[in-house]
Design a protein around this motif. Sequence first.
Motif, PDB file in Angstrom:
ATOM      1  N   CYS A  27      10.659   6.806 -13.571  1.00 53.27           N
ATOM      2  CA  CYS A  27      11.687   5.820 -13.920  1.00 53.27           C
ATOM      3  C   CYS A  27      12.666   5.625 -12.762  1.00 53.27           C
ATOM      4  O   CYS A  27      13.059   4.492 -12.447  1.00 53.27           O
ATOM      5  N   ARG A  28      13.057   6.730 -12.123  1.00 53.09           N
ATOM      6  CA  ARG A  28      13.960   6.635 -10.965  1.00 53.09           C
ATOM      7  C   ARG A  28      13.309   5.837  -9.841  1.00 53.09           C
ATOM      8  O   ARG A  28      13.952   5.012  -9.181  1.00 53.09           O
ATOM      9  N   ASP A  29      12.017   6.094  -9.616  1.00 53.13           N
ATOM     10  CA  ASP A  29      11.297   5.386  -8.555  1.00 53.13           C
ATOM     11  C   ASP A  29      11.221   3.888  -8.848  1.00 53.13           C
ATOM     12  O   ASP A  29      11.380   3.058  -7.948  1.00 53.13           O
ATOM     13  N   ASP A  43       2.636   6.418  -7.674  1.00 52.20           N
ATOM     14  CA  ASP A  43       1.598   7.143  -8.412  1.00 52.20           C
ATOM     15  C   ASP A  43       1.192   6.331  -9.646  1.00 52.20           C
ATOM     16  O   ASP A  43       1.479   6.687 -10.789  1.00 52.20           O
ATOM     17  N   LEU A  44       0.504   5.224  -9.414  1.00 53.07           N
ATOM     18  CA  LEU A  44       0.211   4.261 -10.464  1.00 53.07           C
ATOM     19  C   LEU A  44      -0.961   4.641 -11.365  1.00 53.07           C
ATOM     20  O   LEU A  44      -1.155   4.025 -12.412  1.00 53.07           O
ATOM     21  N   GLU A  45      -1.722   5.637 -10.994  1.00 54.46           N
ATOM     22  CA  GLU A  45      -2.937   5.970 -11.742  1.00 54.46           C
ATOM     23  C   GLU A  45      -2.613   6.508 -13.141  1.00 54.46           C
ATOM     24  O   GLU A  45      -1.712   7.322 -13.328  1.00 54.46           O
ATOM     25  N   MET A  46      -3.351   6.012 -14.142  1.00 54.60           N
ATOM     26  CA  MET A  46      -3.250   6.543 -15.504  1.00 54.60           C
ATOM     27  C   MET A  46      -4.315   7.617 -15.698  1.00 54.60           C
ATOM     28  O   MET A  46      -5.476   7.408 -15.347  1.00 54.60           O
ATOM     29  N   GLU A  73       0.825  -1.210   0.000  1.00 56.86           N
ATOM     30  CA  GLU A  73       0.000   0.000   0.000  1.00 56.86           C
ATOM     31  C   GLU A  73       0.862   1.265   0.000  1.00 56.86           C
ATOM     32  O   GLU A  73       0.505   2.267  -0.621  1.00 56.86           O
ATOM     33  N   THR A  74       2.001   1.205   0.693  1.00 54.04           N
ATOM     34  CA  THR A  74       2.923   2.348   0.688  1.00 54.04           C
ATOM     35  C   THR A  74       3.524   2.546  -0.700  1.00 54.04           C
ATOM     36  O   THR A  74       3.606   3.671  -1.204  1.00 54.04           O
ATOM     37  N   HIS A  81       7.815  15.590 -19.005  1.00 57.87           N
ATOM     38  CA  HIS A  81       9.115  14.950 -19.175  1.00 57.87           C
ATOM     39  C   HIS A  81       9.783  14.633 -17.825  1.00 57.87           C
ATOM     40  O   HIS A  81      10.218  13.509 -17.580  1.00 57.87           O
ATOM     41  N   GLN A  82       9.876  15.626 -16.950  1.00 62.11           N
ATOM     42  CA  GLN A  82      10.559  15.442 -15.668  1.00 62.11           C
ATOM     43  C   GLN A  82       9.826  14.457 -14.774  1.00 62.11           C
ATOM     44  O   GLN A  82      10.441  13.670 -14.044  1.00 62.11           O
ATOM     45  N   LYS A  83       8.484  14.498 -14.818  1.00 55.85           N
ATOM     46  CA  LYS A  83       7.702  13.564 -14.000  1.00 55.85           C
ATOM     47  C   LYS A  83       7.948  12.123 -14.468  1.00 55.85           C
ATOM     48  O   LYS A  83       8.084  11.200 -13.653  1.00 55.85           O
TER      49      LYS A  83
END
Length: 505
Positions: A86-88, A69-72, A62-63, A79-81
């Motif tokens: 990708c980093r996450d 932030d999986l929501e489409m 859940e964390t 671009h930065q987001k």
Amino acid sequence: CKQEMLQKKNAILVDGVILNGPIMDSKAGEKFVEEACKMIMEEVVQKADDITEKVCEWQAPETLKQILDLEMRDNGECHQKLLQLCRDVIQYSVKTNHPRFFNQLYAGLDYYSLVARFITEALNPSVYTYEVSPVFLLVEEAVIKKMIEFIGWEEGDGIFNPGGAVSNMYAMNLARYKFCPDIKEKGLSGLPRLVLFASEECHYSMKKAASFLGIGTENVYFIRTDERGKMIPEELEKQVQRARKEGSAPFLVCATAGTTVLGAFDPLDKIADICEKHGLWLHVDASWGGSALISRKHCRLLHGIHRADSVAWNPHKMLLAGIQCCALLVKDNSGLLKKCYSAEAAYLFQQDKFYDVTYDTGDKSIQCSRRPDAFKFWLMWKALGTTGLEERVNRALALARYLVEEIKKREGFQLLLEPEYANICFWYIPPSLRKMEDGPEFWQKLHQVAPIIKERMMKKGSMMLGYQPHRGKVNFFRQVVISPQVSREDMDFLLDEIELLAKDL
């Protein structure tokens, strides 16, 4: 932008959609690929052998859902987001290329295989016809030919597919087709009760394949194994005779070369004798142990494999070809694979093409779209040579032997059995249990030790090591040595870390 496009000369608008020019922003896309590749290089490739990095950054489901932030959404992210996402993903994924990832039967990073994956992902080919995948079909042909040589066959056939489980299903279906070719058109009705045989230690995909193919799990006769996990040939003979007396139709024996837990190798020569005597197809699941064929020192583990009718072999395991890289190899060279699986799609496998259509090999696969997985193995093999691949196998088994000897020296560590491959199975007995009498209470308490240590190591991120109960034995650790990035120091660390994590148990 739409208005500007409409004002251009010869602008075309259909159903409110402008058809002039590409819809994609190539410059933005290229910039994203460039920056993402730089991130992959810095955060994954360059840190692959860094033992100061964590194996995993543990988060509860859940964390992690909130972090990622999986929501489409209706509108795309900037671009930065996307780069941050990708980093996450990299940060919170398990680093299977870390020297202290010992959790599965694969691990480590091969740089040549990785580049091959980059190439195939960028080209996005599908391997079914020569016209769309000329290079990759020829590569697969060359790799299969070389693997067949190591098995010891003079000729043969094969296909790369999505995993060892699929290879085993391929083989089971192929053996059934050989036994009763009419099944392809007429189906299961009218067939006798088909029976196949596999050891108690076989991979669970055997049951799945029997279920999927309509054979039924009750018609898989599991053969008893000895204390080392090897199939007992005399028990196989008894079960074949039992099946015949029951009026069933035996058609297949599945032997295992490198069992999942103990790393056991079935006695292939003796099993082959029984198969020849009763006219049974012999399939060897060498998904795990097949890579020992590359080693002149350890190929003896698979003595007799040349007598098999089919072999499953996964180079993505011991040889690090990258998931997924799995081959089913078949001794038959009469086109049995194609006869069994061909559907002769006229829109894809036209027979009046301008080139040799025998190179359109896709009709012998159960897939249509198929990845060029052999290319990873081929490029790695080209880079390292057979000698380099052999060195990987020899070093992994030497490190396994080193760990076994260290376990024997340390108080509190107890081997289940002497390993013959890279699977080292052992208990860790905490100080509080070492003077306890051997009995039900002792084993009940010991059963709880490995899960607690596993939880602690994952939350700390120091390493990952698998455990399981097995055939009446309480939870024990199964350490598997694969990666060439693993060193003697990592073996020492593994034992030290277990002692540290369990000091208060």
